[in-house]
Motif scaffolding. Sequence first.
Motif, PDB file in Angstrom:
ATOM      1  N   LEU A 143      -2.504  57.237 124.064  1.00 18.14           N
ATOM      2  CA  LEU A 143      -2.751  56.505 122.787  1.00 18.14           C
ATOM      3  C   LEU A 143      -3.121  57.689 121.785  1.00 18.14           C
ATOM      4  CD1 LEU A 143      -2.630  54.139 121.029  1.00 18.14           C
ATOM      5  CD2 LEU A 143      -4.975  53.616 121.873  1.00 18.14           C
ATOM      6  N   LEU A 144      -3.955  58.299 122.204  1.00 14.39           N
ATOM      7  CA  LEU A 144      -4.293  59.502 121.133  1.00 14.39           C
ATOM      8  C   LEU A 144      -3.380  60.277 120.864  1.00 14.39           C
ATOM      9  CD1 LEU A 144      -8.032  60.195 122.775  1.00 14.39           C
ATOM     10  CD2 LEU A 144      -7.447  59.618 120.135  1.00 14.39           C
ATOM     11  N   ARG A 145      -2.637  60.746 121.898  1.00 12.43           N
ATOM     12  CA  ARG A 145      -1.455  61.701 121.663  1.00 12.43           C
ATOM     13  C   ARG A 145      -0.296  60.967 120.761  1.00 12.43           C
ATOM     14  NH1 ARG A 145      -0.773  63.055 126.529  1.00 12.43           N
ATOM     15  NH2 ARG A 145       1.168  62.171 127.185  1.00 12.43           N
ATOM     16  N   TRP A 146       0.182  59.795 121.053  1.00 11.49           N
ATOM     17  CA  TRP A 146       1.235  59.205 120.455  1.00 11.49           C
ATOM     18  C   TRP A 146       0.511  58.835 119.024  1.00 11.49           C
ATOM     19  CZ3 TRP A 146       5.973  56.497 121.432  1.00 11.49           C
ATOM     20  CH2 TRP A 146       6.458  56.794 122.719  1.00 11.49           C
ATOM     21  N   THR A 163       1.197  60.979 115.806  1.00  8.58           N
ATOM     22  CA  THR A 163       2.689  61.127 115.190  1.00  8.58           C
ATOM     23  C   THR A 163       3.061  59.755 114.682  1.00  8.58           C
ATOM     24  OG1 THR A 163       3.407  62.583 116.719  1.00  8.58           O
ATOM     25  CG2 THR A 163       5.225  61.407 115.729  1.00  8.58           C
ATOM     26  N   TYR A 164       2.714  58.750 115.492  1.00 12.33           N
ATOM     27  CA  TYR A 164       3.105  57.195 115.272  1.00 12.33           C
ATOM     28  C   TYR A 164       2.278  56.334 114.671  1.00 12.33           C
ATOM     29  CZ  TYR A 164       7.121  58.611 118.072  1.00 12.33           C
ATOM     30  OH  TYR A 164       8.359  59.100 118.550  1.00 12.33           O
ATOM     31  N   ASN A 165       1.123  56.702 114.287  1.00 10.23           N
ATOM     32  CA  ASN A 165       0.055  55.897 113.544  1.00 10.23           C
ATOM     33  C   ASN A 165      -0.073  54.398 114.161  1.00 10.23           C
ATOM     34  OD1 ASN A 165      -2.004  55.351 111.622  1.00 10.23           O
ATOM     35  ND2 ASN A 165      -0.470  54.489 110.209  1.00 10.23           N
ATOM     36  N   LEU A 166      -0.360  54.208 115.491  1.00  5.72           N
ATOM     37  CA  LEU A 166      -0.117  52.978 116.237  1.00  5.72           C
ATOM     38  C   LEU A 166      -1.598  52.361 115.817  1.00  5.72           C
ATOM     39  CD1 LEU A 166       1.157  54.447 119.708  1.00  5.72           C
ATOM     40  CD2 LEU A 166       2.346  53.287 117.874  1.00  5.72           C
ATOM     41  N   THR A 167      -2.665  52.929 115.614  1.00  7.21           N
ATOM     42  CA  THR A 167      -3.859  52.169 115.329  1.00  7.21           C
ATOM     43  C   THR A 167      -4.625  53.286 114.397  1.00  7.21           C
ATOM     44  OG1 THR A 167      -6.242  51.797 116.281  1.00  7.21           O
ATOM     45  CG2 THR A 167      -5.000  53.510 117.444  1.00  7.21           C
ATOM     46  N   ALA A 168      -5.609  52.267 113.586  1.00  2.00           N
ATOM     47  CA  ALA A 168      -6.409  53.166 112.463  1.00  2.00           C
ATOM     48  C   ALA A 168      -7.541  53.822 112.958  1.00  2.00           C
ATOM     49  CB  ALA A 168      -6.695  51.978 111.368  1.00  2.00           C
ATOM     50  N   ILE A 169      -7.808  53.441 114.116  1.00  2.00           N
ATOM     51  CA  ILE A 169      -9.017  54.026 114.903  1.00  2.00           C
ATOM     52  C   ILE A 169      -8.568  55.227 115.257  1.00  2.00           C
ATOM     53  CG2 ILE A 169     -10.926  53.692 116.445  1.00  2.00           C
ATOM     54  CD1 ILE A 169     -10.898  50.799 116.037  1.00  2.00           C
ATOM     55  N   ARG A 170      -9.128  56.470 115.015  1.00  2.00           N
ATOM     56  CA  ARG A 170      -8.780  57.598 115.421  1.00  2.00           C
ATOM     57  C   ARG A 170      -9.872  58.463 116.318  1.00  2.00           C
ATOM     58  NH1 ARG A 170      -3.984  59.277 113.660  1.00  2.00           N
ATOM     59  NH2 ARG A 170      -2.936  57.918 112.113  1.00  2.00           N
ATOM     60  N   ASP A 171     -11.079  58.176 116.249  1.00  2.00           N
ATOM     61  CA  ASP A 171     -12.188  58.631 116.967  1.00  2.00           C
ATOM     62  C   ASP A 171     -12.117  58.024 118.448  1.00  2.00           C
ATOM     63  OD1 ASP A 171     -14.522  60.151 117.281  1.00  2.00           O
ATOM     64  OD2 ASP A 171     -15.441  58.024 117.699  1.00  2.00           O
ATOM     65  N   PRO A 172     -11.992  59.123 119.419  1.00  2.00           N
ATOM     66  CA  PRO A 172     -12.040  58.656 120.930  1.00  2.00           C
ATOM     67  C   PRO A 172     -13.223  57.912 121.265  1.00  2.00           C
ATOM     68  CG  PRO A 172     -11.415  61.157 120.883  1.00  2.00           C
ATOM     69  CD  PRO A 172     -11.775  60.635 119.233  1.00  2.00           C
ATOM     70  N   THR A 174       0.536  42.482 120.781  1.00  2.00           N
ATOM     71  CA  THR A 174      -0.144  43.507 121.255  1.00  2.00           C
ATOM     72  C   THR A 174      -0.481  44.666 120.632  1.00  2.00           C
ATOM     73  OG1 THR A 174      -0.652  44.418 123.684  1.00  2.00           O
ATOM     74  CG2 THR A 174       1.479  44.311 122.557  1.00  2.00           C
ATOM     75  N   GLY A 175       0.378  45.307 119.640  1.00  2.00           N
ATOM     76  CA  GLY A 175      -0.026  46.653 119.207  1.00  2.00           C
ATOM     77  C   GLY A 175       0.370  47.605 120.081  1.00  2.00           C
ATOM     78  N   PRO A 176      -0.606  48.406 120.072  1.00  2.40           N
ATOM     79  CA  PRO A 176      -0.361  49.472 121.119  1.00  2.40           C
ATOM     80  C   PRO A 176      -0.888  49.191 122.508  1.00  2.40           C
ATOM     81  CG  PRO A 176      -2.616  49.913 119.941  1.00  2.40           C
ATOM     82  CD  PRO A 176      -1.707  48.633 119.236  1.00  2.40           C
ATOM     83  N   GLY A 177      -1.103  47.762 122.856  1.00  2.00           N
ATOM     84  CA  GLY A 177      -1.236  47.180 124.221  1.00  2.00           C
ATOM     85  C   GLY A 177      -2.801  46.578 124.230  1.00  2.00           C
ATOM     86  N   LEU A 178      -3.409  46.300 123.290  1.00  3.78           N
ATOM     87  CA  LEU A 178      -4.673  45.791 123.223  1.00  3.78           C
ATOM     88  C   LEU A 178      -4.529  44.076 123.353  1.00  3.78           C
ATOM     89  CD1 LEU A 178      -5.785  48.549 121.124  1.00  3.78           C
ATOM     90  CD2 LEU A 178      -6.516  48.176 123.727  1.00  3.78           C
ATOM     91  N   PRO A 179      -5.249  43.590 123.958  1.00  7.39           N
ATOM     92  CA  PRO A 179      -5.947  43.744 125.096  1.00  7.39           C
ATOM     93  C   PRO A 179      -5.153  43.792 126.409  1.00  7.39           C
ATOM     94  CG  PRO A 179      -6.048  41.430 125.020  1.00  7.39           C
ATOM     95  CD  PRO A 179      -5.138  41.992 123.654  1.00  7.39           C
ATOM     96  N   ARG A 201       6.230  50.935 126.340  1.00  7.33           N
ATOM     97  CA  ARG A 201       7.216  51.251 127.622  1.00  7.33           C
ATOM     98  C   ARG A 201       6.714  52.471 128.149  1.00  7.33           C
ATOM     99  NH1 ARG A 201      11.264  48.611 124.296  1.00  7.33           N
ATOM    100  NH2 ARG A 201      11.742  50.333 123.254  1.00  7.33           N
ATOM    101  N   GLU A 202       6.397  53.304 127.510  1.00 10.66           N
ATOM    102  CA  GLU A 202       5.976  54.829 127.905  1.00 10.66           C
ATOM    103  C   GLU A 202       4.715  54.793 128.651  1.00 10.66           C
ATOM    104  OE1 GLU A 202       6.123  58.801 128.872  1.00 10.66           O
ATOM    105  OE2 GLU A 202       7.529  57.229 128.382  1.00 10.66           O
ATOM    106  N   ALA A 203       3.960  53.863 128.171  1.00  9.36           N
ATOM    107  CA  ALA A 203       2.410  53.630 128.739  1.00  9.36           C
ATOM    108  C   ALA A 203       2.573  52.984 130.073  1.00  9.36           C
ATOM    109  CB  ALA A 203       1.756  52.949 127.984  1.00  9.36           C
ATOM    110  N   VAL A 204       3.596  52.016 130.157  1.00  6.27           N
ATOM    111  CA  VAL A 204       3.743  51.113 131.301  1.00  6.27           C
ATOM    112  C   VAL A 204       4.197  51.964 132.494  1.00  6.27           C
ATOM    113  CG1 VAL A 204       5.133  49.336 132.384  1.00  6.27           C
ATOM    114  CG2 VAL A 204       3.896  48.959 130.422  1.00  6.27           C
ATOM    115  N   ARG A 205       5.061  53.040 132.035  1.00  9.95           N
ATOM    116  CA  ARG A 205       5.904  53.617 132.971  1.00  9.95           C
ATOM    117  C   ARG A 205       4.820  54.744 133.413  1.00  9.95           C
ATOM    118  NH1 ARG A 205       8.041  58.964 133.294  1.00  9.95           N
ATOM    119  NH2 ARG A 205       7.494  59.385 131.038  1.00  9.95           N
ATOM    120  N   GLN A 206       4.242  55.370 132.538  1.00  9.16           N
ATOM    121  CA  GLN A 206       3.158  56.667 132.689  1.00  9.16           C
ATOM    122  C   GLN A 206       2.041  56.108 133.780  1.00  9.16           C
ATOM    123  OE1 GLN A 206       2.182  59.867 130.680  1.00  9.16           O
ATOM    124  NE2 GLN A 206       4.129  60.000 129.603  1.00  9.16           N
TER     125      GLN A 206
END
Length: 212
Positions: A37-40, A43-52, A80-85, A112-117
Motif C-alpha cells: 500500500l505504501l509503495r502504490w 504514485t496512485y494516492n490511494l489513501t490520504a494517510i501516508r505515515d506508516p 473498499t478503497g485500498p482494501g479496508l477493512p 487485484r495486485e494485493a490479492v495476487r501478491q
Amino acid sequence: MDTPFSPALRQRLDDGLATLDLDRALARPLLDYLALLLRWNRTYNLTAIRDPDEMVVRHLLDSLAMHPFVQPGALADLGTGPGLPGIPLAIVRPDLQVTLVESNGKKARFLREAVRQLKLGNARVAESRAEAVAEPGAYAQITARALDTLAGILEVGGHLLAPHGRLLAMKGVNPVEEIAALPAGWTSLAVHPLAVPGLDAERHLVEVGRAT
C-alpha cells in the motif's frame, strides 16, 4: 516481500494484535500488505494517510477491531478503497470469502495486485459500483467503512444480503440519528463499542438486519 519497518512499528502491530486476541504471526502478511500500500500510494494516492505508524493504527488495527463480530462465510466490502477493512479481515480470517467492491479503476488495480501478491485465495475483486453488483442475496454480511449513512449503504448494497444477512457498518460515534433513519424493513440489531489499540477516538460497529 521486503517490509523495511521500524522495530517500534512492528511492536505496535504485535501489541495491537495481542490486544485484539489475534495471533502475532499475522503481523507478517499484514506488513506485506502495508508495504504494498505504501509503495502504490506514492504514485496512485490511494489513501490520504501516508505515515506508516499511523497506517498501522488507522488502517490495520481499526479494520481488525471488528473481527469478533464477523461470522464465517461470504462478506462483501463495499467501497473498499485500498482494501479496508476487507484485506486485513481476509488475512486474519481464512474462514471468510471476501469480495472487495470498488468502482475506482486505480484502486481496483491495486486490489487485484494485493490479492495476487498476498496469495489471498479467500478474496476477490469486483470492479463495480455496489448497486451494480448482480449477486442478489449472495452474502451473509456486507460491510462498509466510510461509504455513506446506514440508509445510503443499504440503498446501494442491501440487495446483496441473504434473507438473514447483516450489514456490519463501521462508524465513529454511535450514529443514533442514522439508526433512527433506517429505511422501512430494516432494523438495528446491535451497536458494539470498539476499542482500537492506539486510537484515542470513538468507534462503533452497527449491526443492521431485515426487520422480521
